[in-house]
Enzyme design. Structure first.
Site, PDB file in Angstrom:
ATOM      1  N   SER A  67     -11.565  22.915  -2.053  1.00 55.42           N
ATOM      2  CA  SER A  67     -11.554  23.864  -0.751  1.00 55.42           C
ATOM      3  C   SER A  67     -12.798  24.086  -0.113  1.00 55.42           C
ATOM      4  CB  SER A  67     -10.642  25.249  -1.360  1.00 55.42           C
ATOM      5  OG  SER A  67      -9.533  24.909  -1.498  1.00 55.42           O
ATOM      6  N   TYR A 194      -5.477  16.583   5.372  1.00 57.44           N
ATOM      7  CA  TYR A 194      -5.777  17.658   4.384  1.00 57.44           C
ATOM      8  C   TYR A 194      -6.059  17.209   3.127  1.00 57.44           C
ATOM      9  CZ  TYR A 194      -5.109  22.025   2.005  1.00 57.44           C
ATOM     10  OH  TYR A 194      -5.404  22.930   0.897  1.00 57.44           O
ATOM     11  N   TYR A 246     -10.474  33.743  -2.288  1.00 54.84           N
ATOM     12  CA  TYR A 246      -9.061  33.853  -2.525  1.00 54.84           C
ATOM     13  C   TYR A 246      -9.031  35.574  -3.165  1.00 54.84           C
ATOM     14  CZ  TYR A 246      -8.828  28.851  -2.088  1.00 54.84           C
ATOM     15  OH  TYR A 246      -9.170  27.484  -1.841  1.00 54.84           O
TER      16      TYR A 246
END
Length: 311
Positions: A67, A194, A246
């Protein structure tokens, strides 16, 4: 700015201080290609305002940045479509898991921010535009190779295939957003890009150097070249500070006090504005999916340097 010898000594101190934590946490197993990574690996690198990169431990070993790639796709998408990007993705912390579909349903398909999975899928859709997934990945690779000064940066095809084979939740998120008209392109086209950008393989040295423009208002401090507009660099940093880990983002801000982005491959990229960028890698993750030893290393580093956006 500390001298070269001082920085080398500092990184060695941080490496030693966090040695007891090496191997702690759990490696990501939901992506099969990451399950066998040695949890005892640990690398750290710092890129300074001269472009010099200092490192310790396994700082030259490529790992799956996962990520962390979302920071770079966000930079490229903002340069491509500008503020219109924010019509499709928000800028608020999620407070939920990175792949939550409940929050997405509650907010009618618009992701809370660009650093959670659905938000990054939207960013990828905008980066793909009408040029296709392969062209988007080529642009991203070209960008990273220039910023890192290293043409060897690549997509790990085995990791990308593993992600695609186990990506049911991401497909659900993408189709859900497609149903609300948030995605423009075909779902599989977007996910093809992605999965590949999450599977980028980079070392701590490469990653720290590639992100250096974020510490200097969007410019490469060595050449003065504008990589992204200064206001976009600041906004990327702000999103990293609020949303980069997150539902662990508040804890990271409390303990480290720097904009950062973690990945489930065990990497973290952190930005010390005006000083440089730090990349750390240790595969064992805490419960929120952030590198346990990596976060501790960054905390130890800022304690020794005083770098924090709150000072």
């Amino acid at each position: 700015m500390a001298g070269a010898e001082d920085m080398d000594r500092l990184l060695a101190e941080v490496l030693a201080a966090t040695a007891p934590l090496r191997g702690s946490g759990r490696v990501a197993t939901y992506i099969p290609a990451l399950a066998d990574v040695d949890p005892n690996r640990f690398g750290i690198a710092f890129a300074d305002g001269t472009g010099e990169v200092h490192g310790a431990g396994d700082c030259d070993v490529p790992f799956s940045i996962q990520s962390i790639s979302k920071v770079f796709t966000l930079a490229l998408a903002l340069e491509r479509v500008g503020p219109a990007l924010w019509d499709k993705v928000g800028r608020e912390p999620s407070g939920s898991a990175f792949n939550s579909i409940v929050q997405l349903e509650h907010e009618q398909g618009k992701p809370r921010n660009p650093l959670i999975n659905p938000g990054a899928i939207v960013v990828t859709d905008q980066l793909v535009g009408d040029g296709g997934a392969d062209a988007a990945i080529d642009r991203l690779l070209a960008f990273l190779r220039v910023e890192a000064g290293d043409g060897s940066i690549r997509v790990d095809d085995a990791v990308a295939a593993s992600e695609a084979a186990t990506g049911a939740r991401n497909r659900s998120l993408a189709w859900f957003m497609k149903s609300f008209g948030i995605l423009t392109n075909d779902v599989e086209t977007v996910l093809s890009a992605y999965f590949r950008h999450c599977a980028l393989a980079m070392s701590c040295r490469q990653l720290a150097r590639a992100g250096l423009f974020l510490a200097f208002d969007g410019r490469d401090p060595c050449t003065g070249r504008e990589v992204v507009a200064w206001h976009r660099a600041r906004r990327i940093n702000s999103v990293m500070m609020l949303c980069g880990h997150y539902d662990n983002s508040g804890e990271f801000a409390f303990r480290v006090g720097l904009p950062g982005k973690s990945g489930v491959g065990g990497g973290i990229l952190a930005v010390a504005p005006g000083h440089g960028t730090i990349a750390v890698w240790s595969p064992g993750l805490n419960e929120a999916g952030t590198s346990a030893a990596g976060a501790a290393a960054l905390e130890a580093l800022v304690e020794r340097t005083g770098w924090s956006v709150f000072f």
